[in-house]
Design an enzyme around this catalytic site. Sequence first.
Site, PDB file in Angstrom:
ATOM      1  N   LYS A  60       5.663 -15.791 -62.032  1.00 40.69           N
ATOM      2  CA  LYS A  60       5.388 -15.702 -60.599  1.00 40.69           C
ATOM      3  C   LYS A  60       6.424 -16.525 -59.845  1.00 40.69           C
ATOM      4  O   LYS A  60       6.870 -17.574 -60.330  1.00 40.69           O
ATOM      5  CB  LYS A  60       3.985 -16.251 -60.286  1.00 40.69           C
ATOM      6  N   GLU A  84      -4.709 -25.163 -46.917  1.00 39.57           N
ATOM      7  CA  GLU A  84      -4.561 -25.576 -48.314  1.00 39.57           C
ATOM      8  C   GLU A  84      -4.412 -27.087 -48.427  1.00 39.57           C
ATOM      9  O   GLU A  84      -3.423 -27.666 -47.963  1.00 39.57           O
ATOM     10  CB  GLU A  84      -3.352 -24.885 -48.949  1.00 39.57           C
TER      11      GLU A  84
END
Length: 421
Positions: A178, A223
Amino acid sequence: MSTATGTTTREVVTTPLGRRRSDLLTKLPAQGALAWVRDGEGLVGWGEAARLEVTGPGALDRAERWFAQWCADTRVDDPVGLPGSGPVLFGSVAFDPERGTSVFVVPAVVLGRRDGQTWVTTAGDHGDDDHEVTEFPAQAADASIGRLTYADGALDAVTWCGVVSEAVRRIGAGDLGKVVLARDVLVTADHPLDPRRLLLRLAARFPSCWTFAVEGLIGATPELLLRRTGDQVGSRVLAGTAARSSDPAADTALGAGLAGSAKDHAEHRYAIDSLAASLRPFCTDLDVPSRPAVLTLPNVRHLATDVRGTLAPDAPGLLGLLAAVHPTAAVGGTPRAAALDLIREIEGMDRGRYAGPVGWVDARGDGEFGLALRCAQLTGGAGGAEARLFAGCGIVGDSDPMAELAETQAKLAAVQAALQD
């Protein structure tokens, strides 16, 4: 290399203000605003009692030692004794701390609120009058900044999609699992961009996010990279995103699609595994839920996992922990080194402090740092009318470039809506 400026502060005094209620963000001056606010509580600050700019290997460890020494040389009077009272260091860390410049500021004045209690902290020779600033009324956030003009940042949309295609090819070839790729957009307003206006609008639209400001980088992040309170540590990991719809039925379908998406769950798993692997050596126990929840925001939904742990007695301080875990796969990729190399090679821009840790730590070691997402870097100096907006997304083997472009546009909309009239 590092530089430190400002006078040596020998006294920090925290004064309780009882349960006085007011909007913290309206107390900020136009210049040098520092903020970390969520649901009306948090910290705002201004002025500089001390400042550090640092880059290169071990940047965060050096910043931690610098603040510890600054506190050791300071007489502290803090009857409040809550996280965020007493000496506080605000920080905005470069995405790549070894190559970019991270900024840390000990404010001359901090106004804080936690669990309904309010206090003011002054550093050095700053008297009682220094925290009496002209209030920026909340309704002033509705003032017009005129027409907004947008322009491509480092890459136009078509070129950026080509970059995503190249990343997918590299993942398919087995180079990595990723990578998170970001893009920037430039915006110019007819009138100066007052940071308080943007902060108030973001806080009103995203009250459950952490609204932040450090050194002209302003945003509302969903976040939380790390929170430390005593020996307890926590993190909220987000990865995997779906847009919202104004049509209720379509919106429900989009939420269900995210909850059942194998692609998004795989992307999320990379982020969770990377954080847990980096944090676990410093913990006596670490609770990592097996499945994420769906976090719903006004503009997007995310897969979200809250991680909690107990730190070992010999664990480093909060900045040292940040150095160990950043960048997670949520903003970099996996394997970390391969992802960072690919970002440097193909992303085509310097992220600066975008997607780096941003937040605060106090003299006890308590603090909160989120990831600088959903943000704008105000440019052009005092009274400037220009900003650089950022958004990114996680790329895995079955990512579609056009879908990833649409995801960045949905994320950019958070700050764009706060800018627009």
